[in-house]
Scaffold this active site. Structure first.
Site, mmCIF file in Angstrom:
data_model
loop_
_atom_site.group_PDB
_atom_site.id
_atom_site.type_symbol
_atom_site.label_atom_id
_atom_site.label_comp_id
_atom_site.label_asym_id
_atom_site.label_seq_id
_atom_site.Cartn_x
_atom_site.Cartn_y
_atom_site.Cartn_z
ATOM 1 C CE1 TYR A 33 -5.875 7.999 -19.553
ATOM 2 C CE2 TYR A 33 -6.249 10.061 -17.937
ATOM 3 C CZ TYR A 33 -6.114 8.437 -18.427
ATOM 4 O OH TYR A 33 -6.201 7.440 -17.116
ATOM 5 C CE LYS A 147 -3.273 10.151 -17.541
ATOM 6 N NZ LYS A 147 -3.269 9.166 -16.783
ATOM 7 C CD GLU A 179 -0.259 0.961 -12.612
ATOM 8 O OE1 GLU A 179 0.462 2.491 -12.520
ATOM 9 O OE2 GLU A 179 0.193 0.907 -14.034
ATOM 10 C CG LEU A 204 1.095 6.122 -16.468
ATOM 11 C CD1 LEU A 204 0.435 5.806 -18.223
ATOM 12 C CD2 LEU A 204 -0.745 7.292 -16.206
#
Ligand code: PMP
Length: 284
Positions: A33, A147, A179, A204
């Protein structure tokens, strides 16, 4: 009010938008996505999001359901049909419906869906007040650079943060921050250096992260891309997160301890200002 959403070539009211129970996105989280923010009716950092979508699809040998031009036109059509001037557009590509089998189908027919979410992002309260984070173990898989829609682990981490009275979690692996649950984590050392984790399979590759770091370097700020520990973060002058839906948002507490003086700092504020102005200028 019902939104108009996009499902495999059609624009339909959200109540009528349907995907098969055999869709591999549903059964295997076999899908990827992107979330693009919309400001003043413009798509922010859209070429970056398209490029990352292409990369995610390639890493999973997932066929593309549309060209870049078609995907962009679809985003603009969704904005127009829903009167969206500020918020986000979510799009998802899955490997589509097939008989349930761990092996990928030989001839997949990918699904493409997208919808709008109206939200005040430029003047979000979190940008003024900052957010509180707690640290939690990073329990996600080993390819966080793709992702994918398998978001249960970060969702659990976010719930742990909420239960601890915080706004978000910073995930930690081998003593180093990876993260945030849905954003990239950055700190500002007392000498002004911005430190953020380097790109690898561990995080990411944030589109906002890349743009903000480029603007920081253009503004002669020092940037170090390397892992940092929770201790270094607690000792920092400032901390902040970046994402398409939050731009640059200050972090004012980590595990209940104030960061710096416990208030949003000047570096995060300046980077947010530059990011909004510059990305708007480049957007269309
Ligand atoms: N890391 C994770 C785990 C995320 O989910 C996101 C946002 N989807 C980000 C970082 C930020 O990426 P971007 O700036 O491209 O929104």
């Amino acid at each position: 009010m019902s939104r108009i959403v996009y499902v495999n070539g059609s624009y339909v009211p959200e109540e009528e938008a349907k995907i098969s129970v055999f869709d591999r996105g549903f059964l295997f989280a076999d899908g990827v996505y992107e979330v693009t923010s919309v400001l003043e009716g413009k798509l922010i950092d859209f070429p970056g999001h398209l490029a990352r979508l292409r990369r995610s699809l390639a890493e999973l040998a997932l066929p593309s359901p549309a060209t870049d031009a078609e995907i962009e036109a679809m985003h603009r059509e969704l904005m127009a049909r829903n009167g969206l001037t500020e918020g986000m557009i979510y799009m998802q590509v899955s490997r589509g419906a097939a008989e349930r089998d761990f092996a990928y189908p030989d001839e997949p027919v990918p699904s493409l869906v997208a919808f709008t979410q109206a939200k005040a992002i430029a003047g979000s309260p979190a940008a003024r007040t900052g957010i509180k984070v707690v640290t939690v173990p990073d329990i996600r898989w080993a390819r966080r650079d793709i992702k994918t829609v398998q978001l249960l682990a970060p969702s659990m981490c976010k719930m742990m943060a909420k239960e601890a009275g915080a706004d978000d979690a910073w995930m930690v692996e081998d003593g180093f921050v990876t993260e945030g649950t849905s954003n990239n984590a950055h700190i500002v050392r007392r000498d002004g250096t911005i430190v953020t984790r380097d790109l690898s399979h561990a995080i990411l590759h944030g589109i906002t992260r890349a743009a903000v770091l480029a603007f920081a370097r253009e503004a002669q700020m020092r940037v170090e891309e390397r892992p940092f520990t929770v201790e270094e973060a607690r000792d920092a002058a400032e901390a902040f997160v970046t994402s398409a839906s939050s731009f640059v948002t200050p972090v004012v507490a980590i595990d209940g301890q104030p960061v710096g003086d416990g208030r949003p700092g000047p570096v995060a504020a300046r980077l947010r200002e530059i990011y909004v102005a510059e990305s708007l200028r480049r957007a269309s």
